[in-house]
Scaffold this motif. Structure first.
Motif, PDB file in Angstrom:
ATOM      1  N   GLY A 124       0.842  -1.183   0.000  1.00  0.00           N
ATOM      2  CA  GLY A 124       0.000   0.000   0.000  1.00  0.00           C
ATOM      3  C   GLY A 124       0.880   1.236   0.000  1.00  0.00           C
ATOM      4  N   GLU A 125       0.709   2.067   1.007  1.00  0.00           N
ATOM      5  CA  GLU A 125       1.525   3.268   1.117  1.00  0.00           C
ATOM      6  C   GLU A 125       2.642   3.128   2.145  1.00  0.00           C
ATOM      7  OE1 GLU A 125       1.201   6.000  -0.843  1.00  0.00           O
ATOM      8  OE2 GLU A 125      -0.207   4.698  -1.888  1.00  0.00           O
ATOM      9  N   GLU A 126       2.769   1.956   2.756  1.00  0.00           N
ATOM     10  CA  GLU A 126       3.736   1.766   3.837  1.00  0.00           C
ATOM     11  C   GLU A 126       5.035   1.153   3.309  1.00  0.00           C
ATOM     12  OE1 GLU A 126       4.125  -0.292   8.276  1.00  0.00           O
ATOM     13  OE2 GLU A 126       2.286  -0.540   7.075  1.00  0.00           O
ATOM     14  N   LEU A 127       6.157   1.784   3.639  1.00  0.00           N
ATOM     15  CA  LEU A 127       7.474   1.259   3.287  1.00  0.00           C
ATOM     16  C   LEU A 127       7.802   0.098   4.213  1.00  0.00           C
ATOM     17  CD1 LEU A 127      10.162   1.422   1.729  1.00  0.00           C
ATOM     18  CD2 LEU A 127      10.913   3.164   3.372  1.00  0.00           C
ATOM     19  N   MET A 128       7.936  -1.103   3.634  1.00  0.00           N
ATOM     20  CA  MET A 128       8.124  -2.304   4.440  1.00  0.00           C
ATOM     21  C   MET A 128       9.586  -2.743   4.499  1.00  0.00           C
ATOM     22  SD  MET A 128       5.090  -2.834   5.491  1.00  0.00           S
ATOM     23  CE  MET A 128       5.249  -4.471   6.204  1.00  0.00           C
ATOM     24  N   ASP A 129      10.232  -2.847   3.358  1.00  0.00           N
ATOM     25  CA  ASP A 129      11.612  -3.329   3.280  1.00  0.00           C
ATOM     26  C   ASP A 129      12.437  -2.351   2.481  1.00  0.00           C
ATOM     27  OD1 ASP A 129      10.138  -6.487   2.631  1.00  0.00           O
ATOM     28  OD2 ASP A 129      10.965  -5.827   4.549  1.00  0.00           O
ATOM     29  N   HIS A 130      13.708  -2.246   2.883  1.00  0.00           N
ATOM     30  CA  HIS A 130      14.572  -1.275   2.216  1.00  0.00           C
ATOM     31  C   HIS A 130      16.004  -1.771   2.260  1.00  0.00           C
ATOM     32  CE1 HIS A 130      16.515   2.754   1.628  1.00  0.00           C
ATOM     33  NE2 HIS A 130      15.611   2.743   0.682  1.00  0.00           N
ATOM     34  N   LEU A 131      16.686  -1.740   1.100  1.00  0.00           N
ATOM     35  CA  LEU A 131      18.050  -2.246   1.004  1.00  0.00           C
ATOM     36  C   LEU A 131      18.853  -1.336   0.093  1.00  0.00           C
ATOM     37  CD1 LEU A 131      20.177  -4.602   1.368  1.00  0.00           C
ATOM     38  CD2 LEU A 131      19.213  -5.575  -0.732  1.00  0.00           C
ATOM     39  N   VAL A 132      20.088  -1.049   0.502  1.00  0.00           N
ATOM     40  CA  VAL A 132      21.030  -0.316  -0.355  1.00  0.00           C
ATOM     41  C   VAL A 132      22.264  -1.178  -0.523  1.00  0.00           C
ATOM     42  CG1 VAL A 132      22.556   1.691  -0.529  1.00  0.00           C
ATOM     43  CG2 VAL A 132      20.198   1.980   0.245  1.00  0.00           C
ATOM     44  N   ARG A 133      22.730  -1.295  -1.753  1.00  0.00           N
ATOM     45  CA  ARG A 133      23.992  -1.991  -2.056  1.00  0.00           C
ATOM     46  C   ARG A 133      24.971  -0.974  -2.622  1.00  0.00           C
ATOM     47  NH1 ARG A 133      22.411  -6.451  -6.139  1.00  0.00           N
ATOM     48  NH2 ARG A 133      20.934  -4.827  -6.727  1.00  0.00           N
ATOM     49  N   THR A 134      26.091  -0.810  -1.963  1.00  0.00           N
ATOM     50  CA  THR A 134      27.094   0.124  -2.479  1.00  0.00           C
ATOM     51  C   THR A 134      28.002  -0.536  -3.503  1.00  0.00           C
ATOM     52  OG1 THR A 134      28.717  -0.365  -0.746  1.00  0.00           O
ATOM     53  CG2 THR A 134      27.112   1.375  -0.294  1.00  0.00           C
ATOM     54  N   GLU A 135      27.987  -1.867  -3.586  1.00  0.00           N
ATOM     55  CA  GLU A 135      28.745  -2.584  -4.608  1.00  0.00           C
ATOM     56  C   GLU A 135      27.866  -3.643  -5.244  1.00  0.00           C
ATOM     57  OE1 GLU A 135      31.228  -0.094  -4.218  1.00  0.00           O
ATOM     58  OE2 GLU A 135      30.928  -1.018  -2.274  1.00  0.00           O
ATOM     59  N   MET A 136      28.004  -3.801  -6.569  1.00  0.00           N
ATOM     60  CA  MET A 136      27.362  -4.891  -7.294  1.00  0.00           C
ATOM     61  C   MET A 136      28.500  -5.697  -7.908  1.00  0.00           C
ATOM     62  SD  MET A 136      24.192  -2.836  -9.062  1.00  0.00           S
ATOM     63  CE  MET A 136      23.463  -4.325  -9.732  1.00  0.00           C
ATOM     64  N   LEU A 137      28.732  -6.879  -7.359  1.00  0.00           N
ATOM     65  CA  LEU A 137      29.922  -7.647  -7.699  1.00  0.00           C
ATOM     66  C   LEU A 137      29.636  -8.644  -8.806  1.00  0.00           C
ATOM     67  CD1 LEU A 137      31.226  -8.303  -4.080  1.00  0.00           C
ATOM     68  CD2 LEU A 137      31.701  -6.368  -5.599  1.00  0.00           C
ATOM     69  N   GLU A 138      30.681  -8.918  -9.581  1.00  0.00           N
ATOM     70  CA  GLU A 138      30.544  -9.864 -10.672  1.00  0.00           C
ATOM     71  C   GLU A 138      30.604 -11.295 -10.156  1.00  0.00           C
ATOM     72  OE1 GLU A 138      35.267  -9.955 -11.925  1.00  0.00           O
ATOM     73  OE2 GLU A 138      33.884  -8.617 -12.945  1.00  0.00           O
ATOM     74  N   GLY A 139      29.902 -12.190 -10.842  1.00  0.00           N
ATOM     75  CA  GLY A 139      30.147 -13.606 -10.624  1.00  0.00           C
ATOM     76  C   GLY A 139      31.424 -13.939 -11.361  1.00  0.00           C
ATOM     77  N   ASN A 140      32.442 -14.366 -10.650  1.00  0.00           N
ATOM     78  CA  ASN A 140      33.753 -14.534 -11.264  1.00  0.00           C
ATOM     79  C   ASN A 140      33.710 -15.534 -12.400  1.00  0.00           C
ATOM     80  OD1 ASN A 140      35.908 -12.916  -9.958  1.00  0.00           O
ATOM     81  ND2 ASN A 140      34.971 -13.791  -8.132  1.00  0.00           N
ATOM     82  N   LYS A 141      34.005 -15.064 -13.609  1.00  0.00           N
ATOM     83  CA  LYS A 141      34.035 -15.924 -14.780  1.00  0.00           C
ATOM     84  C   LYS A 141      35.360 -16.682 -14.871  1.00  0.00           C
ATOM     85  CE  LYS A 141      31.143 -12.572 -17.219  1.00  0.00           C
ATOM     86  NZ  LYS A 141      31.071 -11.635 -18.351  1.00  0.00           N
ATOM     87  N   VAL A 142      36.361 -16.162 -14.194  1.00  0.00           N
ATOM     88  CA  VAL A 142      37.672 -16.804 -14.213  1.00  0.00           C
ATOM     89  C   VAL A 142      38.057 -17.072 -12.768  1.00  0.00           C
ATOM     90  CG1 VAL A 142      40.079 -16.578 -14.894  1.00  0.00           C
ATOM     91  CG2 VAL A 142      38.296 -15.573 -16.328  1.00  0.00           C
ATOM     92  N   SER A 143      37.996 -18.301 -12.332  1.00  0.00           N
ATOM     93  CA  SER A 143      38.262 -18.633 -10.930  1.00  0.00           C
ATOM     94  C   SER A 143      39.689 -19.101 -10.701  1.00  0.00           C
ATOM     95  CB  SER A 143      37.287 -19.708 -10.451  1.00  0.00           C
ATOM     96  OG  SER A 143      37.429 -20.872 -11.227  1.00  0.00           O
ATOM     97  N   LYS A 144      40.417 -19.396 -11.777  1.00  0.00           N
ATOM     98  CA  LYS A 144      41.794 -19.858 -11.656  1.00  0.00           C
ATOM     99  C   LYS A 144      42.737 -18.825 -12.244  1.00  0.00           C
ATOM    100  CE  LYS A 144      40.507 -24.734 -12.031  1.00  0.00           C
ATOM    101  NZ  LYS A 144      40.707 -25.985 -12.807  1.00  0.00           N
ATOM    102  N   PRO A 145      43.991 -18.825 -11.811  1.00  0.00           N
ATOM    103  CA  PRO A 145      44.965 -17.909 -12.422  1.00  0.00           C
ATOM    104  C   PRO A 145      45.089 -18.175 -13.916  1.00  0.00           C
ATOM    105  CG  PRO A 145      45.838 -18.901 -10.415  1.00  0.00           C
ATOM    106  CD  PRO A 145      44.564 -19.623 -10.734  1.00  0.00           C
ATOM    107  N   LEU A 146      45.177 -17.109 -14.696  1.00  0.00           N
ATOM    108  CA  LEU A 146      45.420 -17.260 -16.125  1.00  0.00           C
ATOM    109  C   LEU A 146      46.876 -17.606 -16.355  1.00  0.00           C
ATOM    110  CD1 LEU A 146      43.434 -14.206 -17.490  1.00  0.00           C
ATOM    111  CD2 LEU A 146      42.768 -16.602 -17.559  1.00  0.00           C
TER     112      LEU A 146
END
Length: 289
Positions: A93-115
């Motif tokens: 309705g008009e009531e704020l129920m949940d609120h979240l702030v993310r200061t970083e949006m991180l990647e899912g690592n596509k490379v998990s091993k050293p190149l």
């Protein structure tokens, strides 16, 4: 009362009790960190920019950018820290129920091993030497911190792509095309993993012997504008984020620019990040040249 107006009022209340609010610990850490470093927060302004709204039944979900600007006095000088952070709010309705702030949006690592790292011959190193123009690299970083150069593709998680562009603007040599697992390069609609993936750039900088090379140092204060910091927020060995050093504060510590959650002149340690954990690990690289 519109939901956007309610978010505006919500953040006005947070700012009014900035130094004692407990709803957003990342913001409390940011302002406490400023004072803890012997600096002074002289002004803070913010704006709300909704960009996505979904409504069904009696619920409304809003995604928005929270833009914050902090005027900070550091010794005899002032600097402006700026950042865009991603907020999500749920209303019933008009009531704020949940609120979240993310200061970083991180990647899912596509490379998990050293190149794999190529062993360069003396002739290779001689041919690929370059003179690194730190002033031009920093100028580029400040020009594009809050926008995207159309000469390059942009990504949802853009931190490493942005850092690579800054280094390239300083004259760093590219090499390795068209092999995406080799070297550091961008061109012809393609790019190396090390150009765009945080974990891959960290391993590249740690082992490259030709083209773009760097020297690892032990502490942040040894860095200069034009250098790189890599972040492993979980301390699990997989690096999540990279930033670009653009200046130093009155204590000789780096201030950095970054993309994804676009920010300018942010204190290097990221203790005010929602991704921060006590296990965080850093790598500090001085660009050679």
């Amino acid at each position: 009362m519109s939901h956007t107006y309610q978010l505006q009022v919500y953040w006005e209340r947070i700012m009014d009790r900035l130094f004692d609010q407990e709803d957003h610990q990342w913001l409390r850490k940011k302002v406490d960190g400023i004072e803890g470093r012997g600096q002074r927060l002289q002004r803070l302004t913010f704006n709300i920019h909704p960009y996505h709204r979904v409504a069904y039944e009696n619920q409304t979900h809003i995604q928005y950018l929270l833009t914050i600007s902090l005027l900070i006095k550091s010794g005899r000088y002032h600097f402006l820290e700026e950042g865009h952070y991603h907020g999500e709010a749920r209303f019933v309705g008009e009531e704020l129920m949940d609120h979240l702030v993310r200061t970083e949006m991180l990647e899912g690592n596509k490379v998990s091993k050293p190149l794999p790292v190529d062993v360069a011959t003396y002739q290779d190193r001689e041919r690929s030497r370059f003179t690194y123009n730190r002033r031009e690299a920093v100028r580029y970083a400040d020009r594009w911190w809050d926008s995207y150069n159309p000469a390059y593709r942009s990504f949802d998680v853009d931190c490493t792509n942005y850092v690579s562009q800054c280094i390239r603007a300083g004259g760093a040599s590219i090499w390795g095309a068209p092999n995406r697992t080799k070297g550091w390069w961008y061109g012809s609609g393609n790019w190396s993993y090390s150009w765009t993936v945080a974990h891959a750039l960290r391993w590249y900088l740690g082992g490259a012997r030709k083209g773009l090379t760097a020297t690892e140092v032990s502490s942040a204060d040894q860095l200069s504008p034009g250098d790189i910091i890599c972040y492993d927020f979980q301390g699990d060995g997989r690096f999540d984020h990279n930033t670009f050093v653009v200046r130093k504060d009155s204590n000789g510590m780096p201030l950095v620019n970054a993309h994804t959650s676009n920010s300018r002149h942010r204190y290097w340690a990221y203790e005010d990040s929602t991704a921060y954990t006590p296990d965080i690990q850093y790598k500090f690289y001085k660009i050679d040249g």
